[in-house]
Scaffold this motif. Structure first.
Motif, short mmCIF file in Angstrom:
data_model
loop_
_atom_site.label_atom_id
_atom_site.label_comp_id
_atom_site.label_asym_id
_atom_site.label_seq_id
_atom_site.Cartn_x
_atom_site.Cartn_y
_atom_site.Cartn_z
N SER A 31 0.82 -1.22 0.00
CA SER A 31 0.00 0.00 0.00
C SER A 31 0.85 1.26 0.00
O SER A 31 0.41 2.32 -0.46
N GLY A 34 1.11 3.33 -3.16
CA GLY A 34 0.00 4.11 -3.68
C GLY A 34 -0.79 3.32 -4.71
O GLY A 34 -0.76 2.08 -4.73
N GLU A 35 -1.50 4.02 -5.58
CA GLU A 35 -2.31 3.37 -6.61
C GLU A 35 -1.42 2.64 -7.62
O GLU A 35 -0.35 3.14 -8.00
N GLU A 36 -1.88 1.48 -8.08
CA GLU A 36 -1.08 0.67 -8.99
C GLU A 36 -0.74 1.42 -10.27
O GLU A 36 0.41 1.37 -10.75
N ASP A 37 -1.70 2.13 -10.84
CA ASP A 37 -1.44 2.85 -12.09
C ASP A 37 -0.35 3.91 -11.90
O ASP A 37 0.51 4.09 -12.78
N ASP A 38 -0.38 4.60 -10.77
CA ASP A 38 0.63 5.62 -10.49
C ASP A 38 2.00 4.97 -10.30
O ASP A 38 3.02 5.50 -10.76
N ALA A 39 2.01 3.82 -9.61
CA ALA A 39 3.27 3.13 -9.38
C ALA A 39 3.87 2.63 -10.70
O ALA A 39 5.09 2.70 -10.91
N ARG A 40 3.01 2.14 -11.57
CA ARG A 40 3.49 1.66 -12.86
C ARG A 40 4.04 2.82 -13.70
O ARG A 40 5.03 2.66 -14.44
N ARG A 238 3.21 -9.53 -5.65
CA ARG A 238 2.71 -8.78 -6.81
C ARG A 238 3.90 -8.38 -7.68
O ARG A 238 4.75 -7.61 -7.25
N CYS A 244 8.58 -2.24 -9.29
CA CYS A 244 8.54 -0.83 -8.91
C CYS A 244 9.53 -0.55 -7.78
O CYS A 244 10.25 0.45 -7.79
#
Length: 274
Positions: A31, A34-40, A238, A244
């Motif tokens: 967690s 942060g958000e997965e899309d932001d991390a990617r 994950r 990341c």
């Protein structure tokens, strides 16, 4: 400071002298990313920057970066190499996958083949498994006497300090997955004919010794996380989160190293290209 870690990932660093308990580290808790899309999106940026920094490191030619990837079977060592370093210039990056030692390697001390593969100045070296196999598999499988295994922790620390003192910055990542996740990944290899080549029946033997391997990892992390060569425990259930985390720490470390392009003893204006 020879290596660095982003503040939001500091809790993944195993502090020297730590009484780390692997059971307290949740392989799925990410967690903090942060958000997965932001991390990617950040991963994509980090990969680009790592490539640029590697170019500077290669041009400077004075220091090296060694990235050690350890983890149980299916932890994602190959995937990390692809996901973080696949776009980095191949001239300045070397990947060494350590298998069981061959006859020549067995005729030398256990660190001989490791030292031979250490990255030269100006490059990034990636170890897919490493000298830690000799205090992990070596310990669990009883491939050496207990007193010999005990001596190896200090020998490894001394070896890594030697590399660090001679210009090699060392980052070590333990890719931490759960037993449940490992089971699912092994089953996936059996279910997909294209992945059969990845399956090794010996992996099931190691899986039966899960607890012993976790204990061996915990000891290695406690005894061999030093200022010269720190360990990071990466929640790796994950795959995207694993990549990341590793990319962020590698980028931050290279930025802290701050390699510079060499100044030439001439000016571009001195030359004319016809």
């Amino acid at each position: 400071m020879s290596h660095s870690c982003p503040k939001y990932l500091k809790h993944l660093l195993v502090k020297p002298g730590s009484k780390l308990k692997l059971d307290d580290v949740d392989p799925r808790e990410v967690s903090f990313l942060g958000e997965e899309d932001d991390a990617r999106a950040k991963l994509a940026e980090d990969i680009i920057e790592i490539d640029k920094l590697q170019d500077r490191l290669y041009a400077e030619g004075k220091r090296a970066l060694l990235v050690v990837l350890q983890g149980t079977d299916t932890a994602g060592k190959d995937g990390t190499v692809r996901g973080v370093f696949n776009t980095t210039g191949p001239i300045g990056v070397s990947v060494t996958a350590f298998k069981q030692p061959n006859e020549l390697e067995r005729a030398h001390d256990y660190l001989w083949r490791i030292h031979m593969a250490a990255p030269r100045r100006g490059t990034i070296g990636i170890f897919n498994r490493s000298h830690y196999e000799d205090v992990l598999v070596g310990k669990v499988r009883k491939l050496a006497p207990k007193d010999v295994i005990q001596e190896r922790y200090d020998q490894i620390n001394a070896f890594e300090k030697l590399l660090a003192d001679n210009g090699t910055v060392i980052l070590k990542f333990m890719l931490h997955i759960s037993r449940k996740e490992q089971g699912e990944r092994l089953q996936e290899r059996l279910d997909d004919p294209k992945k059969h080549w990845k399956f090794n029946a010996g992996d099931l033997e190691d899986r039966a010794l899960w607890g012993d391997f976790q204990d061996a990892y915990q000891t290695a992390l406690r005894r061999c996380s030093t200022d010269a060569a720190p360990w990071h425990v990466v929640p790796a259930d994950r795959k995207w989160a694993r990549n990341c985390i590793v990319a962020s720490i590698v980028r931050d470390t290279l930025e802290t190293m701050n390699p510079v392009y060499p100044k030439m003893p001439w000016k571009a204006s001195d030359f004319k290209i016809d």
